[in-house]
Write a protein that holds these residues in place. Sequence first.
Motif, PDB file in Angstrom:
ATOM      1  N   SER A  99      -7.968  10.113  12.437  1.00 33.76           N
ATOM      2  CA  SER A  99      -8.006   9.128  11.352  1.00 33.76           C
ATOM      3  C   SER A  99      -7.452   7.784  11.793  1.00 33.76           C
ATOM      4  N   LEU A 100      -6.696   7.783  12.885  1.00 30.66           N
ATOM      5  CA  LEU A 100      -6.152   6.528  13.405  1.00 30.66           C
ATOM      6  C   LEU A 100      -7.265   5.560  13.791  1.00 30.66           C
ATOM      7  N   ASP A 101      -8.451   6.088  14.095  1.00 33.22           N
ATOM      8  CA  ASP A 101      -9.582   5.237  14.482  1.00 33.22           C
ATOM      9  C   ASP A 101     -10.414   4.799  13.287  1.00 33.22           C
ATOM     10  N   GLY A 102      -9.975   5.148  12.080  1.00 36.02           N
ATOM     11  CA  GLY A 102     -10.751   4.845  10.888  1.00 36.02           C
ATOM     12  C   GLY A 102     -10.662   3.386  10.477  1.00 36.02           C
ATOM     13  N   PRO A 103     -11.491   2.991   9.507  1.00 39.69           N
ATOM     14  CA  PRO A 103     -11.478   1.602   9.029  1.00 39.69           C
ATOM     15  C   PRO A 103     -10.183   1.290   8.289  1.00 39.69           C
ATOM     16  N   GLY A 104      -9.772   0.050   8.371  1.00 36.60           N
ATOM     17  CA  GLY A 104      -8.573  -0.386   7.674  1.00 36.60           C
ATOM     18  C   GLY A 104      -7.285  -0.139   8.428  1.00 36.60           C
ATOM     19  N   LEU A 105      -7.369   0.435   9.631  1.00 34.95           N
ATOM     20  CA  LEU A 105      -6.157   0.747  10.393  1.00 34.95           C
ATOM     21  C   LEU A 105      -6.052  -0.084  11.675  1.00 34.95           C
ATOM     22  N   ALA A 106      -6.756  -1.197  11.718  1.00 33.33           N
ATOM     23  CA  ALA A 106      -6.738  -2.028  12.926  1.00 33.33           C
ATOM     24  C   ALA A 106      -5.327  -2.517  13.238  1.00 33.33           C
ATOM     25  N   GLY A 107      -4.573  -2.881  12.209  1.00 38.20           N
ATOM     26  CA  GLY A 107      -3.209  -3.356  12.429  1.00 38.20           C
ATOM     27  C   GLY A 107      -2.319  -2.285  13.029  1.00 38.20           C
ATOM     28  N   LEU A 108      -2.462  -1.056  12.544  1.00 43.14           N
ATOM     29  CA  LEU A 108      -1.666   0.045  13.083  1.00 43.14           C
ATOM     30  C   LEU A 108      -2.076   0.355  14.517  1.00 43.14           C
ATOM     31  N   ARG A 109      -3.379   0.346  14.784  1.00 42.35           N
ATOM     32  CA  ARG A 109      -3.841   0.602  16.154  1.00 42.35           C
ATOM     33  C   ARG A 109      -3.302  -0.451  17.119  1.00 42.35           C
ATOM     34  N   GLN A 113      -0.915   0.249  20.362  1.00 40.84           N
ATOM     35  CA  GLN A 113      -1.282  -0.184  21.709  1.00 40.84           C
ATOM     36  C   GLN A 113      -0.210  -1.066  22.338  1.00 40.84           C
ATOM     37  N   ARG A 114       0.479  -1.847  21.507  1.00 40.76           N
ATOM     38  CA  ARG A 114       1.536  -2.714  22.043  1.00 40.76           C
ATOM     39  C   ARG A 114       2.754  -1.910  22.488  1.00 40.76           C
ATOM     40  N   GLU A 115       3.123  -0.906  21.708  1.00 38.99           N
ATOM     41  CA  GLU A 115       4.328  -0.129  22.009  1.00 38.99           C
ATOM     42  C   GLU A 115       4.036   1.365  21.883  1.00 38.99           C
ATOM     43  N   PRO A 116       3.266   1.926  22.796  1.00 42.98           N
ATOM     44  CA  PRO A 116       2.919   3.346  22.672  1.00 42.98           C
ATOM     45  C   PRO A 116       4.136   4.270  22.729  1.00 42.98           C
ATOM     46  N   GLU A 117       5.149   3.894  23.494  1.00 43.00           N
ATOM     47  CA  GLU A 117       6.317   4.768  23.617  1.00 43.00           C
ATOM     48  C   GLU A 117       7.066   4.903  22.295  1.00 43.00           C
ATOM     49  N   PHE A 123       5.494  11.797  25.315  1.00 42.44           N
ATOM     50  CA  PHE A 123       4.399  12.761  25.205  1.00 42.44           C
ATOM     51  C   PHE A 123       3.028  12.116  25.362  1.00 42.44           C
ATOM     52  N   GLY A 124       2.931  11.050  26.146  1.00 44.18           N
ATOM     53  CA  GLY A 124       1.640  10.439  26.410  1.00 44.18           C
ATOM     54  C   GLY A 124       1.566   9.018  25.890  1.00 44.18           C
ATOM     55  N   ALA A 125       0.364   8.465  25.977  1.00 47.67           N
ATOM     56  CA  ALA A 125       0.152   7.085  25.551  1.00 47.67           C
ATOM     57  C   ALA A 125      -0.978   6.968  24.539  1.00 47.67           C
ATOM     58  N   SER A 126      -1.388   8.096  23.973  1.00 45.18           N
ATOM     59  CA  SER A 126      -2.451   8.073  22.970  1.00 45.18           C
ATOM     60  C   SER A 126      -2.269   9.267  22.039  1.00 45.18           C
ATOM     61  N   ALA A 127      -2.980   9.219  20.920  1.00 47.30           N
ATOM     62  CA  ALA A 127      -2.891  10.317  19.958  1.00 47.30           C
ATOM     63  C   ALA A 127      -3.424  11.615  20.563  1.00 47.30           C
ATOM     64  N   ALA A 128      -4.471  11.509  21.376  1.00 48.60           N
ATOM     65  CA  ALA A 128      -5.032  12.708  22.006  1.00 48.60           C
ATOM     66  C   ALA A 128      -4.029  13.340  22.975  1.00 48.60           C
ATOM     67  N   GLU A 129      -3.338  12.506  23.748  1.00 47.14           N
ATOM     68  CA  GLU A 129      -2.342  13.037  24.681  1.00 47.14           C
ATOM     69  C   GLU A 129      -1.163  13.660  23.937  1.00 47.14           C
ATOM     70  N   LEU A 130      -0.776  13.064  22.827  1.00 44.48           N
ATOM     71  CA  LEU A 130       0.300  13.641  22.019  1.00 44.48           C
ATOM     72  C   LEU A 130      -0.104  15.009  21.489  1.00 44.48           C
ATOM     73  N   ASP A 131      -1.331  15.133  21.027  1.00 49.22           N
ATOM     74  CA  ASP A 131      -1.813  16.410  20.514  1.00 49.22           C
ATOM     75  C   ASP A 131      -1.856  17.460  21.624  1.00 49.22           C
ATOM     76  N   LEU A 184       2.450   8.094   9.096  1.00 48.26           N
ATOM     77  CA  LEU A 184       2.236   6.652   9.186  1.00 48.26           C
ATOM     78  C   LEU A 184       0.767   6.302   8.945  1.00 48.26           C
ATOM     79  N   VAL A 185      -0.132   7.095   9.510  1.00 52.05           N
ATOM     80  CA  VAL A 185      -1.566   6.885   9.275  1.00 52.05           C
ATOM     81  C   VAL A 185      -1.882   7.034   7.787  1.00 52.05           C
ATOM     82  N   HIS A 186      -1.297   8.058   7.172  1.00 50.97           N
ATOM     83  CA  HIS A 186      -1.511   8.278   5.741  1.00 50.97           C
ATOM     84  C   HIS A 186      -1.019   7.087   4.926  1.00 50.97           C
TER      85      HIS A 186
END
Length: 222
Positions: A99-109, A113-117, A123-131, A184-186
């Motif tokens: 859902s992080l890639d959904g519309p309306g979440l550009a600001g969160l994305r 990307q600025r502060e993945p840590e 646990f990674g640098a992306s939602a997929a790596e965290l999962d 946070l996505v919610h």
Amino acid sequence: MTLPVPTDPQETAPLPVTVSSAQTAVADMRATARWTVAATAAVGGVLLGGLPFAAIGKLHGGGDLALAVGGLAVAMAGVFWVIWATGEVLTPRFVTLTSLDGPGLAGLRAAVQREPEAFFGPFGASAAELDRSCRHHTQTAARIARLLVTETDDVRRARLTHWLGVARSNAAHARARRRALLELVHAWQVRATLRRARIHTLLASLLVVAGAVLFLLATDGG
């Protein structure tokens, strides 16, 4: 010689159960939405409950009646529009990491990307790596637990117990990171919906005013 078995850190220091700021924000936004719906419903109650009966004696002819009914219908359409748009904020949502890639979440994305840590920790640098980290540490803990059941050597049991605690701790922290990101996505989704609802409310309010004006013209002294 029998070595002491290290204590499982999950049992002695469980992760605290807390209410995140994202959950608090969602509760506040939904409280605002409920207030808006209640206020709009009150306006609708006034339009349907009082005005038509008070205006019966002021209508003269079919033209006035049609104008009054039309104005009332337009105003009520605006009321229902507000309730429908704002009610979307209160609708339960099913959120996944995609859902992080959904519309309306550009600001969160952009923030991620600025502060993945800050969002994923170690646990990674992306939602997929965290999962993947969540699954990896959970599976590792399960494998160590199975080995521990059949192990009879005290030294190896002590080591396995230690690594089981480490694996469970890593899995718990990875899940906590994932849960925080989902919350946070919610919250961001609810925020975007509330912003859209405000625009709809503004437009619908103009519709209510237009309908009220038509109704008043129809009942203005005939």
